[in-house]
Design an enzyme around this catalytic site. Structure first.
Site, short mmCIF file in Angstrom:
data_model
loop_
_atom_site.label_atom_id
_atom_site.label_comp_id
_atom_site.label_asym_id
_atom_site.label_seq_id
_atom_site.Cartn_x
_atom_site.Cartn_y
_atom_site.Cartn_z
N SER A 18 -11.34 -5.42 9.33
CA SER A 18 -11.60 -4.00 9.57
C SER A 18 -12.77 -3.45 8.76
O SER A 18 -13.30 -2.40 9.09
CB SER A 18 -10.34 -3.18 9.27
OG SER A 18 -10.05 -3.18 7.89
N LYS A 57 -10.38 0.41 2.59
CA LYS A 57 -11.14 1.17 3.58
C LYS A 57 -12.22 1.97 2.84
O LYS A 57 -12.31 1.93 1.62
CB LYS A 57 -10.24 2.14 4.35
CG LYS A 57 -9.03 1.53 5.05
CD LYS A 57 -9.39 0.70 6.25
CE LYS A 57 -8.13 0.11 6.89
NZ LYS A 57 -8.45 -0.82 7.99
#
Length: 263
Positions: free
Chosen positions: A55, A107
Site C-alpha cells: 500500500s 501510511k
C-alpha cells in the site's frame, strides 16, 4: 673461542584462576552492557518493523525492514530522549491499526486536525485547495466512486468498517470531511491499492508509534523480477554462463535499498 651456552627457555608461567575469572567477568559485563543498551534503544528510541503490504509503494516495498523512531507522547514537546511528537502533513507514520490494535500499519499523513478534506477523481483537496503529492502513484484500476470521490454517502464499499461509516456521516459538511481534534487522516502512497482512512477512519494521536527513519534491509519477493542493474550485468556476460554461487546468495535482497532514508 667457545660460544656461550644457550640459556634454557623460561618455563611458562601458569595463569592464575583469579586472572581467568576476572577476564570472564569482564567479557560477561561487556555483553550485558550491550544487551542493556540494545533493550533501551528498542524500548525507548527506535523499533524495527517489516513492511507486509504494497500500500505504500513505491516509497516502501513488501519486504523492506525499517527502523522507526519513536515519538514523544505530546504533540509538541521533546523528552530529551525521544524526538518531538509533532506530526506534519506528508509524514510517514507507524501506528496501531484502529480495527485491530494488535497490528501495526504504515501510511502517510494527509489530513491534520481541523482540515476539511475531500478527494475528487482520486486527487486530494485540503480546505478546497489541491494537495501537491509527488509521492502518490495512481496505477490503472477500475473506477471506484467511493475510493476516488471520498467522502461519498451515495454508495458504500464492502471493505468499509461499519462503525466508521456511521461516524463519518456526522463529520461531513458540504461534501468535505472535517477532521476532529487529536486525529489524523492517512492514505497509502499506492493510492488505488490501499486500505486506509477512507475505509476505517482516523488515526488518534495516541495510537501513533513513530516515524520510519531508514530502510536497513530489503528482502526480495520470490516472484519479483531480478534487480534491473543485475539483469543488465547478466546481459553483458557470455552466453551459457550460469549464475554463480555468489549471484544466488545475493539475489534474495534488494541491496540498493539498504540504508535509504524514508521520505
Amino acid at each position: 673461542m667457545n660460544s656461550p651456552a644457550a640459556q634454557p627457555d623460561a618455563p611458562p608461567q601458569p595463569v592464575s584462576v583469579a586472572t581467568a575469572k576476572t577476564g570472564a567477568l569482564h567479557t560477561i559485563q561487556s555483553l550485558l552492557n550491550i544487551i542493556v543498551a540494545a533493550i533501551f534503544i528498542i524500548t525507548f528510541i527506535v523499533q524495527p518493523f517489516r513492511i507486509p503490504s504494497g500500500s505504500m509503494e513505491p516509497t516502501l516495498l513488501i519486504g523492506d525492514f525499517v527502523l522507526v523512531t519513536k515519538l514523544a507522547p505530546s504533540t509538541d514537546a521533546s523528552t530529551g530522549i525521544l524526538p518531538s511528537g509533532r506530526i506534519h502533513r506528508g509524514d510517514v507514520i507507524v501506528f496501531y491499526y484502529p480495527i485491530d490494535p494488535s497490528m501495526h500499519l504504515v501510511k502517510r499523513v494527509i489530513g491534520l486536525p481541523g482540515d476539511h478534506l475531500k478527494l475528487r477523481a482520486g486527487r486530494v483537496y485540503i480546505n478546497d485547495q489541491p494537495l501537491a503529492e509527488g509521492y502518490a502513484v495512481y496505477r490503472p484500476t477500475p473506477p471506484d466512486n467511493f475510493r476516488d470521490n471520498f467522502p461519498r454517502l451515495q454508495s458504500t464499499d464492502p471493505d468499509i468498517d461499519s462503525r466508521w461509516w456511521i461516524r463519518m456521516r456526522n463529520l461531513i459538511d458540504d461534501g468535505e470531511l472535517i477532521i476532529p481534534a487529536g486525529n489524523y487522516f492517512v492514505l497509502g502512497d499506492n493510492r488505488n491499492d490501499s486500505e486506509d482512512s477512507r475505509y476505517w477512519g482516523f488515526v488518534p494521536r495516541g495510537d501513533i508509534v513513530g516515524k520510519p527513519l531508514l530502510i536497513y534491509f530489503s528482502l526480495r519477493e520470490i516472484s519479483e523480477d531480478p534487480d534491473p542493474l543485475a539483469a543488465t550485468a547478466d546481459a553483458a556476460t557470455p552466453r551459457g554462463r550460469h549464475p554463480g554461487t555468489l549471484d544466488l546468495l545475493t539475489s534474495f535482497a534488494r541491496w540498493g535499498r539498504t540504508f535509504q532514508i524514508v521520505r
